[in-house]
Design a protein around this motif. Structure first.
Motif, PDB file in Angstrom:
ATOM      1  N   ALA A  17       0.819  -1.202   0.000  1.00 50.21           N
ATOM      2  CA  ALA A  17       0.000   0.000   0.000  1.00 50.21           C
ATOM      3  C   ALA A  17       0.864   1.268   0.000  1.00 50.21           C
ATOM      4  CB  ALA A  17      -0.938   0.007   1.197  1.00 50.21           C
ATOM      5  N   MET A  18       1.982   1.228   0.721  1.00 48.84           N
ATOM      6  CA  MET A  18       2.861   2.399   0.742  1.00 48.84           C
ATOM      7  C   MET A  18       3.482   2.631  -0.625  1.00 48.84           C
ATOM      8  SD  MET A  18       2.958   4.373   3.294  1.00 48.84           S
ATOM      9  CE  MET A  18       4.416   5.249   2.738  1.00 48.84           C
ATOM     10  N   ALA A  19       3.767   1.559  -1.351  1.00 51.00           N
ATOM     11  CA  ALA A  19       4.326   1.707  -2.699  1.00 51.00           C
ATOM     12  C   ALA A  19       3.337   2.408  -3.615  1.00 51.00           C
ATOM     13  CB  ALA A  19       4.708   0.335  -3.257  1.00 51.00           C
ATOM     14  N   VAL A  20       2.053   2.087  -3.452  1.00 48.50           N
ATOM     15  CA  VAL A  20       1.014   2.761  -4.239  1.00 48.50           C
ATOM     16  C   VAL A  20       0.935   4.230  -3.841  1.00 48.50           C
ATOM     17  CG1 VAL A  20      -1.448   2.838  -4.776  1.00 48.50           C
ATOM     18  CG2 VAL A  20      -0.302   0.635  -4.486  1.00 48.50           C
ATOM     19  N   TYR A  21       0.989   4.494  -2.545  1.00 48.40           N
ATOM     20  CA  TYR A  21       0.937   5.882  -2.065  1.00 48.40           C
ATOM     21  C   TYR A  21       2.082   6.709  -2.648  1.00 48.40           C
ATOM     22  CZ  TYR A  21       1.460   9.892   1.014  1.00 48.40           C
ATOM     23  OH  TYR A  21       1.601  11.168   1.496  1.00 48.40           O
ATOM     24  N   GLU A  22       3.276   6.137  -2.694  1.00 48.02           N
ATOM     25  CA  GLU A  22       4.433   6.875  -3.205  1.00 48.02           C
ATOM     26  C   GLU A  22       4.250   7.257  -4.673  1.00 48.02           C
ATOM     27  OE1 GLU A  22       7.740   4.382  -2.382  1.00 48.02           O
ATOM     28  OE2 GLU A  22       7.707   4.760  -0.219  1.00 48.02           O
ATOM     29  N   GLU A  61      -4.793   2.994   5.045  1.00 50.19           N
ATOM     30  CA  GLU A  61      -6.003   2.415   5.634  1.00 50.19           C
ATOM     31  C   GLU A  61      -7.114   2.301   4.592  1.00 50.19           C
ATOM     32  OE1 GLU A  61      -7.246   4.575   9.083  1.00 50.19           O
ATOM     33  OE2 GLU A  61      -6.055   3.303  10.422  1.00 50.19           O
ATOM     34  N   ARG A  62      -7.315   3.365   3.797  1.00 49.01           N
ATOM     35  CA  ARG A  62      -8.362   3.333   2.771  1.00 49.01           C
ATOM     36  C   ARG A  62      -8.042   2.292   1.703  1.00 49.01           C
ATOM     37  NH1 ARG A  62      -7.742   8.931   2.814  1.00 49.01           N
ATOM     38  NH2 ARG A  62      -6.871   8.845   0.704  1.00 49.01           N
ATOM     39  N   PHE A  63      -6.786   2.220   1.307  1.00 47.19           N
ATOM     40  CA  PHE A  63      -6.406   1.297   0.245  1.00 47.19           C
ATOM     41  C   PHE A  63      -6.588  -0.151   0.703  1.00 47.19           C
ATOM     42  CE2 PHE A  63      -3.380  -1.255  -2.194  1.00 47.19           C
ATOM     43  CZ  PHE A  63      -3.689  -0.866  -3.489  1.00 47.19           C
ATOM     44  N   VAL A  64      -6.151  -0.465   1.899  1.00 41.22           N
ATOM     45  CA  VAL A  64      -6.299  -1.828   2.420  1.00 41.22           C
ATOM     46  C   VAL A  64      -7.778  -2.188   2.542  1.00 41.22           C
ATOM     47  CG1 VAL A  64      -5.919  -3.323   4.414  1.00 41.22           C
ATOM     48  CG2 VAL A  64      -4.076  -1.834   3.598  1.00 41.22           C
ATOM     49  N   ALA A  65      -8.592  -1.244   3.028  1.00 45.80           N
ATOM     50  CA  ALA A  65     -10.023  -1.498   3.158  1.00 45.80           C
ATOM     51  C   ALA A  65     -10.667  -1.724   1.793  1.00 45.80           C
ATOM     52  CB  ALA A  65     -10.698  -0.337   3.876  1.00 45.80           C
ATOM     53  N   SER A  66     -10.226  -0.961   0.791  1.00 45.40           N
ATOM     54  CA  SER A  66     -10.809  -1.110  -0.547  1.00 45.40           C
ATOM     55  C   SER A  66     -10.454  -2.445  -1.172  1.00 45.40           C
ATOM     56  CB  SER A  66     -10.347   0.031  -1.455  1.00 45.40           C
ATOM     57  OG  SER A  66      -8.970  -0.078  -1.754  1.00 45.40           O
ATOM     58  N   CYS A  67      -9.312  -3.008  -0.788  1.00 49.26           N
ATOM     59  CA  CYS A  67      -8.898  -4.310  -1.327  1.00 49.26           C
ATOM     60  C   CYS A  67      -9.808  -5.432  -0.837  1.00 49.26           C
ATOM     61  CB  CYS A  67      -7.453  -4.610  -0.952  1.00 49.26           C
ATOM     62  SG  CYS A  67      -6.241  -3.568  -1.798  1.00 49.26           S
ATOM     63  N   GLU A  68     -10.488  -5.194   0.265  1.00 53.11           N
ATOM     64  CA  GLU A  68     -11.381  -6.198   0.822  1.00 53.11           C
ATOM     65  C   GLU A  68     -12.783  -6.106   0.244  1.00 53.11           C
ATOM     66  OE1 GLU A  68     -11.198  -5.445   4.978  1.00 53.11           O
ATOM     67  OE2 GLU A  68      -9.126  -6.159   5.200  1.00 53.11           O
ATOM     68  N   GLN A  69     -13.032  -5.067  -0.557  1.00 55.71           N
ATOM     69  CA  GLN A  69     -14.351  -4.894  -1.160  1.00 55.71           C
ATOM     70  C   GLN A  69     -14.410  -5.612  -2.505  1.00 55.71           C
ATOM     71  OE1 GLN A  69     -16.848  -3.375   0.491  1.00 55.71           O
ATOM     72  NE2 GLN A  69     -15.398  -3.089   2.179  1.00 55.71           N
ATOM     73  N   PRO A  70     -15.539  -6.251  -2.823  1.00 53.60           N
ATOM     74  CA  PRO A  70     -15.668  -6.917  -4.132  1.00 53.60           C
ATOM     75  C   PRO A  70     -15.797  -5.901  -5.262  1.00 53.60           C
ATOM     76  CG  PRO A  70     -17.754  -6.975  -2.955  1.00 53.60           C
ATOM     77  CD  PRO A  70     -16.747  -6.396  -1.997  1.00 53.60           C
TER      78      PRO A  70
END
Length: 204
Positions: A1-6, A30-39
């Motif tokens: 997720a940090m790599a995406v943020y960078e 936090e938002r990115f990890v949560a979005s990965c759990e959404q279908p």
């Protein structure tokens, strides 16, 4: 997720997306990890020596009648731009959409002034469909964006798919005028369970 943020927090990348380089790294992760759990969302990364240099997000529509459509978001690290990373990543993503995800329609929103991005998507079958005036704040000024759409190559609508439905046959018995139809609600659970139990009893 940090790599995406960078990647997306770099000002030269953020200006083309709807984010900001001032976004908190912790909040973004936090938002990115949560979005990965959404279908409904698929993400394809481009890596060079195990370092993330590009990301393509394929976000499928959530409405039942639009599950054949998805929106793309493409981001490439500022230092890797103009090296063909975006071209290769987009091609790989479109191949996945066409072969594996059963997507018919794709769209992407691009700054109207981003000539390189416009040419990139046009080379892969996207065409400008809508211009959104003053849609995004860029460098302190409101800028236009364009929505580009692509229909899967070779797709044809089945003949007669949009033809009017034939009239229903006459009913043998009269339907009560008080009968209505609506989606089931949580408060209907008890009544539905009784109906299901009665149906099973009749079938037994």
């Amino acid at each position: 997720a940090m790599a995406v943020y960078e990647i997306v927090a770099d000002p030269s990348v953020a200006r083309a997306l709807d984010g900001t380089p001032l976004d908190s790294p912790h909040a973004f992760v936090e938002r990115f990890v949560a979005s990965c759990e959404q279908p409904g969302a698929e993400r394809l990364g481009a890596f060079e020596d195990d370092v993330l240099v590009g990301l393509l997000e394929i976000a499928r529509a959530s409405r039942a009648r639009a599950l054949h459509a998805a929106q793309l978001t493409l981001a490439v690290s500022a230092r890797e731009q103009r090296r063909g990373v975006g071209e290769a990543l987009l091609a790989a993503g479109l191949d996945a959409c066409d072969r594996w995800l059963h997507l018919i329609r794709l769209d992407v929103e691009v700054l109207a002034s981003a000539e390189g991005a416009l040419r990139l998507f046009a080379r892969h079958g996207f065409a400008i469909e809508v211009r959104r005036r003053a849609a995004l704040l860029v460098d302190g000024a409101l800028a236009d964006t364009v929505v580009m759409g692509r229909i899967r190559p070779g797709f044809t609508q089945a003949e007669g798919a949009l033809a009017p439905r034939p009239p229903l046959p006459p009913r043998a018995r009269r339907v009560p005028e008080s009968l209505t139809f609506r989606s089931a609600r949580p408060e209907d659970a008890a009544a539905l369970s009784l109906t299901t139990a009665a149906s099973k009893a009749q079938a037994a």
